[in-house]
Motif scaffolding. Sequence first.
Motif, PDB file in Angstrom:
ATOM      1  N   LEU B 264       2.392   0.393   9.903  1.00 40.92           N
ATOM      2  CA  LEU B 264       2.219   1.704   9.262  1.00 40.92           C
ATOM      3  C   LEU B 264       0.741   2.102   9.160  1.00 40.92           C
ATOM      4  CD1 LEU B 264       4.909   1.296   6.450  1.00 40.92           C
ATOM      5  CD2 LEU B 264       5.062   2.723   8.498  1.00 40.92           C
ATOM      6  N   ARG B 265      -0.132   1.256   9.661  1.00 42.18           N
ATOM      7  CA  ARG B 265      -1.585   1.534   9.623  1.00 42.18           C
ATOM      8  C   ARG B 265      -2.029   1.929   8.210  1.00 42.18           C
ATOM      9  NH1 ARG B 265       1.946   3.434  13.158  1.00 42.18           N
ATOM     10  NH2 ARG B 265       0.904   5.177  14.195  1.00 42.18           N
ATOM     11  N   ILE B 266      -1.712   1.054   7.258  1.00 41.62           N
ATOM     12  CA  ILE B 266      -2.015   1.332   5.855  1.00 41.62           C
ATOM     13  C   ILE B 266      -3.473   1.001   5.555  1.00 41.62           C
ATOM     14  CG2 ILE B 266      -1.423   0.728   3.476  1.00 41.62           C
ATOM     15  CD1 ILE B 266       1.407   0.084   4.494  1.00 41.62           C
ATOM     16  N   ASP B 267      -4.089   1.809   4.700  1.00 42.61           N
ATOM     17  CA  ASP B 267      -5.454   1.568   4.247  1.00 42.61           C
ATOM     18  C   ASP B 267      -5.399   1.016   2.821  1.00 42.61           C
ATOM     19  OD1 ASP B 267      -8.130   1.541   3.714  1.00 42.61           O
ATOM     20  OD2 ASP B 267      -8.393   3.717   3.737  1.00 42.61           O
ATOM     21  N   VAL B 268      -5.777  -0.252   2.677  1.00 44.14           N
ATOM     22  CA  VAL B 268      -5.760  -0.928   1.374  1.00 44.14           C
ATOM     23  C   VAL B 268      -7.210  -1.113   0.946  1.00 44.14           C
ATOM     24  CG1 VAL B 268      -5.020  -2.983   0.108  1.00 44.14           C
ATOM     25  CG2 VAL B 268      -3.707  -2.228   2.112  1.00 44.14           C
ATOM     26  N   ARG B 269      -7.590  -0.547  -0.195  1.00 40.47           N
ATOM     27  CA  ARG B 269      -9.001  -0.607  -0.573  1.00 40.47           C
ATOM     28  C   ARG B 269      -9.168  -0.897  -2.066  1.00 40.47           C
ATOM     29  NH1 ARG B 269     -13.166   3.762   1.844  1.00 40.47           N
ATOM     30  NH2 ARG B 269     -11.501   3.808   3.390  1.00 40.47           N
ATOM     31  N   GLY B 270      -9.992  -1.880  -2.365  1.00 42.91           N
ATOM     32  CA  GLY B 270     -10.261  -2.212  -3.761  1.00 42.91           C
ATOM     33  C   GLY B 270     -11.357  -1.326  -4.348  1.00 42.91           C
ATOM     34  N   PHE B 271     -11.293  -1.121  -5.670  1.00 42.31           N
ATOM     35  CA  PHE B 271     -12.393  -0.407  -6.336  1.00 42.31           C
ATOM     36  C   PHE B 271     -12.470  -0.856  -7.794  1.00 42.31           C
ATOM     37  CE2 PHE B 271     -10.755   2.782  -9.356  1.00 42.31           C
ATOM     38  CZ  PHE B 271      -9.400   2.670  -9.130  1.00 42.31           C
TER      39      PHE B 271
END
Lengths: 333, 333
Positions: B264-271
């Motif tokens: 699914l070409r997911i963008d997982v990003r921490g902040f």
Amino acid sequence: MSLPTEHKVWVLANPPAAYVQPDTFALETRALPPVADDQVLVKIKYLSNDPIVRTLISAAIPRGGTIATSGLAEVVASKSAAYAPGDLVSGRFDWGDYAVVPATALTGKAIELPGKPYASLSVLGLGSLTAYFGVFDQLKVAADDVVVVSSAAGSVGSAAIQFAKHVAGAKRVVGIAGGADKCAWVKSLGADDCIDYKSPDFRERLAAAVPDKIDKVFENVGGEVLDTILPLMKPHGQIAVCGLLSSYNGQQQVFNNLLQVISLRIDVRGFTVMDFVPRWAETAQKVAQFVKDGKVSATDTETVVTATVDEIPQTWALLFTGKSRGKLLTQLE
Amino acid sequence: MSLPTEHKVWVLANPPAAYVQPDTFALETRALPPVADDQVLVKIKYLSNDPIVRTLISAAIPRGGTIATSGLAEVVASKSAAYAPGDLVSGRFDWGDYAVVPATALTGKAIELPGKPYASLSVLGLGSLTAYFGVFDQLKVAADDVVVVSSAAGSVGSAAIQFAKHVAGAKRVVGIAGGADKCAWVKSLGADDCIDYKSPDFRERLAAAVPDKIDKVFENVGGEVLDTILPLMKPHGQIAVCGLLSSYNGQQQVFNNLLQVISLRIDVRGFTVMDFVPRWAETAQKVAQFVKDGKVSATDTETVVTATVDEIPQTWALLFTGKSRGKLLTQLE
């Protein structure tokens, strides 16, 4: 020269429950249709052998259906302005000898490298294109980056190592691979270092290989390898997830270090080569230029097996014997 | 009025091995220094009670060190042009009654909401600011988004639900929380639906709640909740990882669906909210305006316990009894 009026084509006769059997596939002889406007008649010359065919014959191809793979074919007759007899063209072809196809279904003319008419299926094929889009489009690797590539001795990883080091000019490129031999080969391709993930002190060795920490990761493995990488990232580091080799047989992915995604604000993003189909042809040309410029090695990138049409299934089955090295191609006699 | 010449302050007397003991903290009386240029003398009025203090007294604060937390204080005397006696100011203060501090160490004047002089520590505090940066800066939630928020009944999640629905105007906002009561409350805040992750058919319920799939996830939990979300994402969906509640006691994170990140070409990003320190003050003003406009609820967001200086440690210890609801504040008499 008279044109052929029939062709041979392999079909799925009996979808296998487990192992492929002698009666899994059957060879049929069919009449060839005449070449209509904007169509070409081709003789199939090279076929790509891919593990995914094993999945497709159990899950997607119907009984009696043909087996289509990437291939190269010579144009024998043409009613298309785009192609002339003698052209070597790239596209998807059924396991067989001849085919009549619409010109629009072809990818284009094959890109040949010296001594390698089949380069479009190996060093210029999907593995290299995947590496290209990962390094340049997803990660945007630049000169001051420290880059780590996992599964670095694979077709994708080995191309990614070379693109990152020799084209993007990254400051430091470190591969991860299984075993001393593979690591030696990865270093010969230009990696500044390569760490064997099977070594008992993998974590310590990887940490020592990236004293300034990691900016960007080209990830093909996942699991323990990715978990080991996470604490070694720089803040706001990027991970392009191209594959999860450690998961393809249904294994769970277990992480102890996922909190680092938050504390280091890591960007983890998946991608596939299928997102870039309109750019495949131009990108293969770019990669061919890298090879000509000596930036990417085209040595030992494929095993080419000569076969008759009757032998196509057996040649494909060599994939599963572990005896071929690099990309396995069938060259049809 | 004569100014105080001494003050009381709690110190860490005996760092605890396990549970906090009666002799863990000790109250000292110290001389107050005179107020120098650009300094203010303040009387501490409200203290934030935070679980992290438990970690700090075992790991970071030395024996004899003071315990600093977020708080609000009234200016008693000022040699700073920025503050005048009577101002309620925001900053970090030691557990105690009076303090002399540089004006530059203060965050600014407290933002008061009707009936809530302590709002800067609760509804306008770090939980709400974290939600703000997650919804608007990380996820850029927009009107046509389907948004899922996990731990939706927490201080961060409940604010995120309201920002996504009432400020960003997202098409569909779905919370995930533990238990029917919490889910009812999340829906009362404006969520279109809220799913109890403890229900045996959690996956089916969540899937039914997002028939058009998920564009954006505000993730506070990780583990099984995140693993359940992954296959329900739209291609190129985004996940902002703010917390991993399921991991804070050292648990591993186990995934069965991580291949979806690629397919699914997911963008997982921490902040973290710490990335946005320069914008905390202006953002608290924005959130205050949301409350005044009725877009964000300030009802039942805190428990305020009145205490003497002598009772500060016992009041903080209420955190661990599970009896306070919402943000736990100490109001000093």
